[in-house]
Design a protein around this motif. Structure first.
Motif, mmCIF file in Angstrom:
data_model
loop_
_atom_site.group_PDB
_atom_site.id
_atom_site.type_symbol
_atom_site.label_atom_id
_atom_site.label_comp_id
_atom_site.label_asym_id
_atom_site.label_seq_id
_atom_site.Cartn_x
_atom_site.Cartn_y
_atom_site.Cartn_z
ATOM 1 N N LYS A 1 -16.749 -61.062 -46.407
ATOM 2 C CA LYS A 1 -17.729 -61.639 -45.496
ATOM 3 C C LYS A 1 -18.713 -62.469 -46.304
ATOM 4 N N LYS A 2 -19.181 -63.570 -45.721
ATOM 5 C CA LYS A 2 -20.112 -64.452 -46.413
ATOM 6 C C LYS A 2 -21.484 -64.411 -45.739
ATOM 7 N N PHE A 3 -22.516 -64.585 -46.549
ATOM 8 C CA PHE A 3 -23.843 -64.777 -45.980
ATOM 9 C C PHE A 3 -24.612 -65.762 -46.848
ATOM 10 N N THR A 4 -25.514 -66.498 -46.215
ATOM 11 C CA THR A 4 -26.331 -67.485 -46.912
ATOM 12 C C THR A 4 -27.745 -66.951 -47.040
ATOM 13 N N TYR B 1 -14.210 -49.803 -58.757
ATOM 14 C CA TYR B 1 -15.157 -50.165 -57.705
ATOM 15 C C TYR B 1 -14.543 -51.310 -56.901
ATOM 16 N N ILE B 2 -14.468 -51.136 -55.602
ATOM 17 C CA ILE B 2 -13.698 -52.091 -54.800
ATOM 18 C C ILE B 2 -14.534 -52.891 -53.821
ATOM 19 N N ASN B 3 -15.827 -52.631 -53.743
ATOM 20 C CA ASN B 3 -16.704 -53.409 -52.872
ATOM 21 C C ASN B 3 -17.688 -54.159 -53.762
ATOM 22 N N SER B 4 -17.552 -55.491 -53.827
ATOM 23 C CA SER B 4 -18.338 -56.267 -54.780
ATOM 24 C C SER B 4 -18.633 -57.647 -54.211
ATOM 25 N N SER B 5 -19.385 -58.449 -54.986
ATOM 26 C CA SER B 5 -19.792 -59.776 -54.522
ATOM 27 C C SER B 5 -19.344 -60.842 -55.504
ATOM 28 N N THR B 6 -19.495 -62.101 -55.070
ATOM 29 C CA THR B 6 -19.319 -63.228 -55.982
ATOM 30 C C THR B 6 -20.588 -63.385 -56.813
ATOM 31 N N PHE B 7 -20.562 -64.329 -57.745
ATOM 32 C CA PHE B 7 -21.704 -64.525 -58.638
ATOM 33 C C PHE B 7 -22.792 -65.345 -57.944
ATOM 34 N N LEU C 1 -34.413 -55.275 -66.835
ATOM 35 C CA LEU C 1 -34.533 -55.709 -68.224
ATOM 36 C C LEU C 1 -35.525 -56.855 -68.380
ATOM 37 N N ASN C 2 -36.111 -57.305 -67.269
ATOM 38 C CA ASN C 2 -37.095 -58.388 -67.274
ATOM 39 C C ASN C 2 -36.554 -59.655 -67.928
ATOM 40 N N LEU C 3 -35.272 -59.935 -67.650
ATOM 41 C CA LEU C 3 -34.634 -61.125 -68.202
ATOM 42 C C LEU C 3 -35.011 -62.349 -67.377
ATOM 43 N N PRO C 4 -34.865 -63.552 -67.949
ATOM 44 C CA PRO C 4 -35.056 -64.756 -67.137
ATOM 45 C C PRO C 4 -33.955 -64.847 -66.077
ATOM 46 N N SER C 5 -33.980 -65.882 -65.276
ATOM 47 C CA SER C 5 -32.995 -66.045 -64.204
ATOM 48 C C SER C 5 -31.585 -65.985 -64.777
ATOM 49 N N VAL C 6 -30.740 -65.174 -64.161
ATOM 50 C CA VAL C 6 -29.398 -64.966 -64.692
ATOM 51 C C VAL C 6 -28.372 -65.053 -63.573
ATOM 52 N N ALA C 7 -27.127 -65.357 -63.969
ATOM 53 C CA ALA C 7 -26.007 -65.273 -63.043
ATOM 54 C C ALA C 7 -25.612 -63.814 -62.929
ATOM 55 N N ALA C 8 -25.542 -63.319 -61.694
ATOM 56 C CA ALA C 8 -25.320 -61.891 -61.506
ATOM 57 C C ALA C 8 -24.355 -61.648 -60.357
ATOM 58 N N TYR C 9 -23.934 -60.406 -60.232
ATOM 59 C CA TYR C 9 -23.134 -59.960 -59.103
ATOM 60 C C TYR C 9 -23.453 -58.491 -58.871
ATOM 61 N N PHE C 10 -23.087 -57.978 -57.679
ATOM 62 C CA PHE C 10 -23.320 -56.557 -57.432
ATOM 63 C C PHE C 10 -22.024 -55.884 -57.001
ATOM 64 N N LYS C 11 -21.969 -54.567 -57.198
ATOM 65 C CA LYS C 11 -20.828 -53.778 -56.751
ATOM 66 C C LYS C 11 -21.289 -52.345 -56.523
ATOM 67 N N ASP C 12 -20.453 -51.583 -55.788
ATOM 68 C CA ASP C 12 -20.816 -50.195 -55.494
ATOM 69 C C ASP C 12 -20.242 -49.265 -56.565
ATOM 70 N N ASN C 13 -20.718 -48.014 -56.542
ATOM 71 C CA ASN C 13 -20.223 -47.029 -57.507
ATOM 72 C C ASN C 13 -19.269 -46.028 -56.872
ATOM 73 N N GLY C 14 -18.829 -46.302 -55.640
ATOM 74 C CA GLY C 14 -17.919 -45.402 -54.954
ATOM 75 C C GLY C 14 -18.599 -44.209 -54.330
ATOM 76 N N ILE D 1 -19.046 -61.195 -50.080
ATOM 77 C CA ILE D 1 -18.929 -59.764 -50.374
ATOM 78 C C ILE D 1 -17.502 -59.330 -50.053
ATOM 79 N N PHE D 2 -16.809 -58.804 -51.050
ATOM 80 C CA PHE D 2 -15.434 -58.344 -50.884
ATOM 81 C C PHE D 2 -15.436 -56.836 -50.624
#
Length: 641
Positions: A499-502, A527-533, A543-556, A605-606
């Motif tokens: 599914k996509k969201f903006t 982990y089988i439920n995750s997102s694109t970058f 970690l207080n990092l600058p803007s980064v390319a990221a993704y999220f996923k579940d831990n089951g 989100i896959f």
């Protein structure tokens, strides 16, 4: 002499040969023609003429009866006429629409222009003309209302920003026709000569004579509800004639003001191009290469240049003209006229809302669904929600939503209920199919079977899904796949979906995305439920990092964490939650930054469904992703023991 029983048995037949044989049988039973040779005489020609005449009269009577009923009529003109008795007005041709911003650049006396703008003296009048080229044709658009310019400060170069925003343009060439009322002609009709009239554009003025100017000031109003009319109401009515043109007519002095002998009737309207103009209004590089010319018809106190900029969507892509339609078809009239009659031109039940929108947009709506606020998630009482899937694309434009809510639904719904248009939500299914076959029973090559299976799966999505309240049943697909070739003995399907969201970029928001189906929790410790970058906000990660390319996923186990794209470093441990039972994903308040490229304007989100059958609820539409259909074929091997 009476006809014999034998002759009467086929009297209901209307085809030529049977009629002729019946006539010959009847004559041969008479003493005068008992031994007559009908085929070898002039009588045969007379029988042909009589049989032809009877056949034609029977066919005419049959067609006449059919055209008298809406269900069986063949001619569109008959459907139009019969729909009038149900109070249904078939949709005319419609010009496409586009929303633009118009900028002014002063060539001199900048301060004076800003003063005029602030005093609302500079404006775009209703029905001012714009033009654009599309394909090999030139199209004219006109403004649908009065729009005022405003001063919005200065740009980076210090130049003033003077703009009229959200100007709605509609395609069509403006025309005017004049009629003189002749009371001595009782059959006089006021019929517009152009067959391509957009009936939304019709404006009528009535003057007592050619020298009188009062009637030009205030146009008469088109009546759509006779309850609102009285003796003095300055209203007119519109109906389609048998030949597809439009007739203007007026009240009788009781329901609306009547016209008098010698009155001058001026009718202005737009002759539109229908679907032909859809897509007009954009070029390869707007706004630096404007696609519209503003054909101003006013004298300007101060000279300035004008630039028309096409609006852009959330993906930063220019939005072309859309919504152009051809006249409502016969089948559409036959389908919608009874449904609209059931509504009695008011919106009370959910079916009423659907019928009213289908009447106005039947040519461009593929599917429509409505639900009450009490069934919404979360519940919003006192509202009714409507979701529309257009024929072209996935969503209707913002302007179309406003038009549906304010110009169609708000006027006909219950006062205590507020209608709202919601975009449909799409779940894209990606099936992976494995077919097992017996090599010695193949009737064609494996590659042909594979291509056929892929084509079938794509067609299955178009024919069985792609609309509201359409569910995906894997058993139905398996059954049909096994019928492709006699060598196929087994079929297994592995289903995933996404599914996509903006997101709203550069602002902090909480997001909730629901798959509305039970999800699989964990599979082989992966982990089988995750997102694109996507680009994640500076300083919001642990970690207080600058803007980064990221993704999220579940831990089951119901928790979602955020990770860095480059090395899978954990950024935020408790980034959100996932409810596997309901399929709902909640993301904590976070900031998505506007990406530098267009590829990440949507976040995908896959997920893995718990069941191979997927269900559609409320405004969710299931689609099979045609680019991600995987089919493999495996031969069946038998081992002797």
């Amino acid at each position: 002499m009476a006809l014999s029983n034998k002759t009467l048995q086929s009297i209901e037949s209307l085809d030529f040969s049977t009629i002729k044989e019946d006539l010959k049988l009847y004559l041969s039973n008479q003493d005068v023609f008992k031994d007559y040779d009908f085929e070898g005489s002039g009588m045969s020609i007379l029988l042909d003429v009589l049989a032809y005449n009877t056949h034609h009269m029977g066919f005419y009577a049959n067609m006449l009866a059919n055209e008298a009923f809406l269900d069986s009529c063949v001619l569109r003109s008959s459907a139009v006429s019969l729909a009038k008795s149900l109070g249904y007005s078939p949709r005319s041709r419609r010009g496409s629409e586009i929303v633009v911003d118009v900028y002014l650049s002063p060539q001199s006396r900048e301060d004076e222009l800003i003063t005029l703008v602030n005093s609302r003296s500079v404006r775009i009048l209703e029905r001012e003309l714009f033009s654009t080229s599309f394909g090999d044709k030139n199209y004219f658009f006109y403004s649908t209302g009065t729009y005022y310019f405003r001063y919005e400060g200065q740009d980076s170069n210090g130049d003033p920003i003077i703009v009229a925003r959200d100007v709605l343009l509609r395609e069509g060439k403006l025309k005017t026709e004049t009629f003189v009322v002749n009371a001595s002609n009782e059959s006089q009709k006021f019929i517009l000569s152009d067959i391509n009239v957009d009936d939304r554009s019709i404006v009528v003025f009535v003057k007592s004579s050619f020298n009188e100017s009062e009637g030009i000031v205030e146009p008469w109003r088109r009546s759509v509800n006779i309850v609102e009319n009285d003796v003095g109401s300055r209203v007119f009515f519109v109906q389609e004639t048998y030949d597809g043109k439009f007739e203007i007519y007026f009240g009788d002095g009781v329901l609306g003001r009547s016209i008098e002998n010698g009155n001058i009737i001026l009718v202005t309207y737009a002759s539109c191009s229908g679907e032909e103009s859809n897509g007009a209004g954009i070029t390869d590089n707007p706004p630096s290469n404007p696609s519209f010319s503003y054909l101003r018809n006013q004298e300007d106190e101060i000279q300035f240049s004008r630039e028309v900029r096409v609006k852009r969507n959330s993906f930063n892509k220019p939005m072309a003209a859309s919504g152009g339609q051809e006249k409502e078809t016969r089948d559409s009239i036959r389908y919608y006229a009874p449904k609209v009659y059931e509504t009695q031109d008011r919106a009370v039940t959910l079916n009423d809302y659907i019928a009213l929108l289908q009447q106005s947009y039947s040519g461009s709506i593929k599917s429509i669904h409505a639900w009450g606020g009490e069934d919404n998630d979360p519940p919003e009482y006192g509202k009714v929600f409507i979701s529309v899937r257009p024929v072209v694309g996935f969503f209707i434009t913002t302007q179309e939503k406003i038009n549906l809510e304010n110009n169609i639904l708000a006027r006909k719904n219950v006062v205590t209920v507020t209608p709202r248009i919601r975009d449909p939500e799409y779940i894209f299914i990606t099936p992976s199919v494995n077919l097992k076959y017996k090599d010695n029973e193949l009737s064609t090559s494996v590659s042909i079977i594979e291509d056929t299976a892929i084509s079938y799966i794509r067609d299955f999505g178009v024919e069985n899904l792609s609309a509201f309240e359409k569910n995906f049943y894997s058993a139905q697909m398996i059954k049909n796949l096994l019928e492709i070739d006699t060598s196929l003995k087994s079929c297994t399907i592995d289903i995933s979906f996404y599914k996509k969201f903006t997101p709203i970029f550069n602002s902090k928001f909480t997001y909730s995305v629901s798959f509305e189906n039970k999800l699989t929790e964990l599979s082989a410790n992966n982990y089988i439920n995750s997102s694109t970058f996507f680009t994640f906000g500076k300083g919001e990660n642990s970690l207080n990092l600058p803007s980064v390319a990221a993704y999220f996923k579940d831990n089951g186990r119901g928790k979602i964490s955020l990770y860095q794209r480059s090395d899978d470093t954990l950024l935020v441990e408790n980034y959100g939650t996932i409810n596997y039972e309901t399929g709902k994903i909640d993301l904590k308040s976070s900031t998505f930054l506007l990406p530098s490229s267009l590829e990440a304007y949507e976040i995908t989100i896959f997920a893995k469904p718990f069941d191979e059958d997927i269900f559609s609820k409320r405004n969710t539409i299931l689609e099979i992703d045609p680019e991600n259909v995987n089919v493999s074929l495996t031969p069946i091997t038998t081992t002797r023991i």
